[in-house]
Design a protein around this motif. Sequence first.
Motif, PDB file in Angstrom:
ATOM      1  N   VAL A 164      -0.068   0.371   8.401  1.00 56.29           N
ATOM      2  CA  VAL A 164       1.307   0.495   7.915  1.00 56.29           C
ATOM      3  C   VAL A 164       1.654  -0.704   7.036  1.00 56.29           C
ATOM      4  O   VAL A 164       2.245  -0.569   5.953  1.00 56.29           O
ATOM      5  CB  VAL A 164       2.294   0.607   9.105  1.00 56.29           C
ATOM      6  CG1 VAL A 164       3.735   0.599   8.614  1.00 56.29           C
ATOM      7  CG2 VAL A 164       2.015   1.876   9.904  1.00 56.29           C
ATOM      8  N   ILE A 165       1.303  -1.899   7.486  1.00 57.06           N
ATOM      9  CA  ILE A 165       1.570  -3.120   6.719  1.00 57.06           C
ATOM     10  C   ILE A 165       0.874  -3.066   5.361  1.00 57.06           C
ATOM     11  O   ILE A 165       1.470  -3.401   4.322  1.00 57.06           O
ATOM     12  CB  ILE A 165       1.111  -4.358   7.513  1.00 57.06           C
ATOM     13  CG1 ILE A 165       1.953  -4.512   8.775  1.00 57.06           C
ATOM     14  CG2 ILE A 165       1.189  -5.617   6.648  1.00 57.06           C
ATOM     15  CD1 ILE A 165       1.404  -5.535   9.773  1.00 57.06           C
ATOM     16  N   ALA A 166      -0.380  -2.619   5.329  1.00 54.02           N
ATOM     17  CA  ALA A 166      -1.121  -2.520   4.068  1.00 54.02           C
ATOM     18  C   ALA A 166      -0.457  -1.516   3.131  1.00 54.02           C
ATOM     19  O   ALA A 166      -0.382  -1.739   1.914  1.00 54.02           O
ATOM     20  CB  ALA A 166      -2.571  -2.136   4.336  1.00 54.02           C
ATOM     21  N   GLY A 167       0.013  -0.414   3.683  1.00 55.19           N
ATOM     22  CA  GLY A 167       0.712   0.566   2.853  1.00 55.19           C
ATOM     23  C   GLY A 167       1.949  -0.028   2.206  1.00 55.19           C
ATOM     24  O   GLY A 167       2.216   0.180   1.010  1.00 55.19           O
ATOM     25  N   GLN A 168       2.718  -0.791   2.985  1.00 60.58           N
ATOM     26  CA  GLN A 168       3.912  -1.425   2.409  1.00 60.58           C
ATOM     27  C   GLN A 168       3.521  -2.487   1.381  1.00 60.58           C
ATOM     28  O   GLN A 168       4.260  -2.753   0.433  1.00 60.58           O
ATOM     29  CB  GLN A 168       4.774  -2.095   3.498  1.00 60.58           C
ATOM     30  CG  GLN A 168       4.940  -1.351   4.800  1.00 60.58           C
ATOM     31  CD  GLN A 168       5.638  -0.006   4.712  1.00 60.58           C
ATOM     32  OE1 GLN A 168       5.561   0.669   3.695  1.00 60.58           O
ATOM     33  NE2 GLN A 168       6.282   0.398   5.793  1.00 60.58           N
ATOM     34  N   GLY A 169       2.349  -3.089   1.562  1.00 65.30           N
ATOM     35  CA  GLY A 169       1.906  -4.130   0.641  1.00 65.30           C
ATOM     36  C   GLY A 169       1.646  -3.637  -0.766  1.00 65.30           C
ATOM     37  O   GLY A 169       1.631  -4.433  -1.720  1.00 65.30           O
ATOM     38  N   THR A 170       1.439  -2.323  -0.932  1.00 67.70           N
ATOM     39  CA  THR A 170       1.236  -1.787  -2.283  1.00 67.70           C
ATOM     40  C   THR A 170       2.451  -2.040  -3.162  1.00 67.70           C
ATOM     41  O   THR A 170       2.340  -2.097  -4.393  1.00 67.70           O
ATOM     42  CB  THR A 170       0.938  -0.276  -2.236  1.00 67.70           C
ATOM     43  OG1 THR A 170       2.032   0.419  -1.589  1.00 67.70           O
ATOM     44  CG2 THR A 170      -0.342   0.004  -1.458  1.00 67.70           C
ATOM     45  N   GLY A 191      11.688  -4.883  11.097  1.00 64.27           N
ATOM     46  CA  GLY A 191      10.549  -5.121  11.971  1.00 64.27           C
ATOM     47  C   GLY A 191       9.482  -5.969  11.316  1.00 64.27           C
ATOM     48  O   GLY A 191       8.538  -6.406  11.965  1.00 64.27           O
ATOM     49  N   GLY A 192       9.610  -6.175   9.996  1.00 65.21           N
ATOM     50  CA  GLY A 192       8.715  -7.082   9.293  1.00 65.21           C
ATOM     51  C   GLY A 192       7.605  -6.447   8.491  1.00 65.21           C
ATOM     52  O   GLY A 192       6.796  -7.159   7.895  1.00 65.21           O
ATOM     53  N   GLY A 193       7.527  -5.122   8.414  1.00 65.40           N
ATOM     54  CA  GLY A 193       6.421  -4.465   7.728  1.00 65.40           C
ATOM     55  C   GLY A 193       6.353  -4.760   6.243  1.00 65.40           C
ATOM     56  O   GLY A 193       5.296  -5.134   5.714  1.00 65.40           O
ATOM     57  N   ILE A 194       7.485  -4.600   5.556  1.00 63.47           N
ATOM     58  CA  ILE A 194       7.490  -4.821   4.101  1.00 63.47           C
ATOM     59  C   ILE A 194       7.331  -6.302   3.784  1.00 63.47           C
ATOM     60  O   ILE A 194       6.631  -6.684   2.842  1.00 63.47           O
ATOM     61  CB  ILE A 194       8.768  -4.241   3.464  1.00 63.47           C
ATOM     62  CG1 ILE A 194       8.697  -4.323   1.938  1.00 63.47           C
ATOM     63  CG2 ILE A 194      10.018  -4.923   3.982  1.00 63.47           C
ATOM     64  CD1 ILE A 194       9.841  -3.621   1.250  1.00 63.47           C
ATOM     65  N   ALA A 195       7.952  -7.174   4.585  1.00 55.58           N
ATOM     66  CA  ALA A 195       7.839  -8.616   4.357  1.00 55.58           C
ATOM     67  C   ALA A 195       6.403  -9.088   4.562  1.00 55.58           C
ATOM     68  O   ALA A 195       5.874  -9.894   3.779  1.00 55.58           O
ATOM     69  CB  ALA A 195       8.788  -9.372   5.282  1.00 55.58           C
ATOM     70  N   ALA A 196       5.752  -8.591   5.610  1.00 58.12           N
ATOM     71  CA  ALA A 196       4.369  -8.972   5.881  1.00 58.12           C
ATOM     72  C   ALA A 196       3.441  -8.474   4.783  1.00 58.12           C
ATOM     73  O   ALA A 196       2.607  -9.222   4.261  1.00 58.12           O
ATOM     74  CB  ALA A 196       3.938  -8.420   7.235  1.00 58.12           C
ATOM     75  N   GLY A 197       3.567  -7.203   4.418  1.00 64.00           N
ATOM     76  CA  GLY A 197       2.670  -6.615   3.425  1.00 64.00           C
ATOM     77  C   GLY A 197       2.807  -7.247   2.051  1.00 64.00           C
ATOM     78  O   GLY A 197       1.805  -7.554   1.385  1.00 64.00           O
ATOM     79  N   VAL A 198       4.054  -7.456   1.611  1.00 63.98           N
ATOM     80  CA  VAL A 198       4.275  -8.035   0.281  1.00 63.98           C
ATOM     81  C   VAL A 198       3.837  -9.498   0.244  1.00 63.98           C
ATOM     82  O   VAL A 198       3.188  -9.946  -0.709  1.00 63.98           O
ATOM     83  CB  VAL A 198       5.762  -7.900  -0.117  1.00 63.98           C
ATOM     84  CG1 VAL A 198       6.076  -8.733  -1.360  1.00 63.98           C
ATOM     85  CG2 VAL A 198       6.108  -6.436  -0.377  1.00 63.98           C
ATOM     86  N   SER A 199       4.165 -10.259   1.285  1.00 61.33           N
ATOM     87  CA  SER A 199       3.844 -11.688   1.261  1.00 61.33           C
ATOM     88  C   SER A 199       2.338 -11.938   1.339  1.00 61.33           C
ATOM     89  O   SER A 199       1.809 -12.799   0.632  1.00 61.33           O
ATOM     90  CB  SER A 199       4.585 -12.424   2.388  1.00 61.33           C
ATOM     91  OG  SER A 199       4.186 -11.959   3.672  1.00 61.33           O
ATOM     92  N   VAL A 200       1.628 -11.189   2.183  1.00 64.22           N
ATOM     93  CA  VAL A 200       0.186 -11.415   2.284  1.00 64.22           C
ATOM     94  C   VAL A 200      -0.511 -11.053   0.977  1.00 64.22           C
ATOM     95  O   VAL A 200      -1.445 -11.744   0.540  1.00 64.22           O
ATOM     96  CB  VAL A 200      -0.421 -10.640   3.481  1.00 64.22           C
ATOM     97  CG1 VAL A 200      -0.428  -9.149   3.254  1.00 64.22           C
ATOM     98  CG2 VAL A 200      -1.836 -11.140   3.779  1.00 64.22           C
TER      99      VAL A 200
END
Length: 517
Positions: A164-170, A191-200
């Motif tokens: 899920v995090i990787a998907g948001q990271g796109t 919950g932090g999904g978009i923040a985690a994916g974009v920042s990483v």
Amino acid sequence: MSQATRRESIALPTGADYLREILRAPVYEAAIVSPLQDMPRLSSRLNNHIQLKREDRQPVHSFKVRGAYNMMAQLTDEQKQAGVIAASAGNHAQGVALSGNQLGVEATIVMPRTTPAIKVDAVRSFGGNVVLHGSNFDEAKGRAQELADEHGFTFIPPFDHPAVIAGQGTLGMEMLQQNGHMDYVFVPVGGGGIAAGVSVLIKQLMPQIKVIGVEAEESACLKAAMDKGYPVVLDNVGTFADGVAVKRIGDETFRLCHQYLDDVITVSSDEICAAVKDIFEDTRAISEPSGALSLAGLKQYVETHQLTGKNLVNVLSGANTNFHSLRYVSERAELGEKREGLLAVTIPERTGAFLEFCHVLGGRAVTEFNYRHSDNADANIFVGVRLLNGQEELDAIMVDLQQAGYPVVDLSDDEMAKVHVRYMIGGKPSKPLNEKLYSFEFPEYPGALIKFLNTLGTHWNISLFNYRNHGSDYGRVLCGFELEDKDLLEFSSHLRDLGYQWKDVSKTPSYNFFLAN
């Protein structure tokens, strides 16, 4: 072994792992490359180049489809055949339903009974099977997990899973491709999904870009985790920005946010409302409150750090809002921009006193004036004043009033004044009362009022009652009770049995100024 040590002993994905998974994520089978749009009006006002990532343009009007689809696309054939399940009252539900439709996977969504019909209908329109259960998200999630165990469904979490995090990271990859000269990126945090994916993603490729997480003050679970060093459960969360109303940050999302975010800031509901207005004025798009969260943070950060001439990007993360909630947004936007001040002022109860008061204001526009005769000596009035220069001007007005002999109190940050008291001016009791005042968040479902009255109303006399709802899942109730000191222990026990969020607001300035005897 400590919690931190236990986590370190588990092989967790590295930044390079996430970069690889983001690059190979097949999200564009369901999602689009959303536009990165200039905000010329706000850019001119703040003296920075500001752009808005339009995730409201996704097929489900939010970024959530990215993570849901990426995880569901990676399921085994057996898992796809068995079906998936999720718990959500909003954007994640629609993302899972659409992804299931695209992949030919049966998707069941458990939603609280309080979920507005517009959201339930949206999930069904994407082919999702809706199960209504419970009065809140936690109850719906519990039921979803029970059904997953019973039927062999795969549970699709809203944020705390690497896929899920990787998907948001796109989303971060797109922003780099659309503007390789960004200085700051502001991302919303629930919950932090978009923040985690974009920042990483950004820190692997262009670490000089600052990534700032933005939380609502009423649901700042990441800030609480940062303070403690590990995820904690908040006692309560506010429901205005319901898309980020999360009590506990995810374990994996916290790990990544802690490692890769440059800063985490919080914003008020009024600042969010002002950001909704800014988005509309620049793009004519109508954001949901949580969708405007990162812009509210951007504006606060610019003011706090005196940024000028920078390339700043924020994310309009969703636009699934109830039309009637816009009334609340409109009322509060001016306060969020410091373009309006609310004052409680005592003036003499005599002919011509209001005219004299207006002369002291010096021709400034009065946006609101509430008054009712109370006694023959003084009148307490509730006044809204249009401001051109924010808090500095409001401070100057208060000085002018005080020098003219008017007692004055600033109510611009008094939540009770803004939600309830401004609609109840003149409501002092005709006799002395031993009154305690409480605010409640009141769930919108059949029987909620009866439950409230059965639990509290039959035990103590209700001396004041005001209900406000602006199209959200929860309304706001202000309730007064006649209580003796000896009643307080038993009363508190009944409040716990009620199960609604509540707060003792008996000492708020607006209550004591306008409503208390």
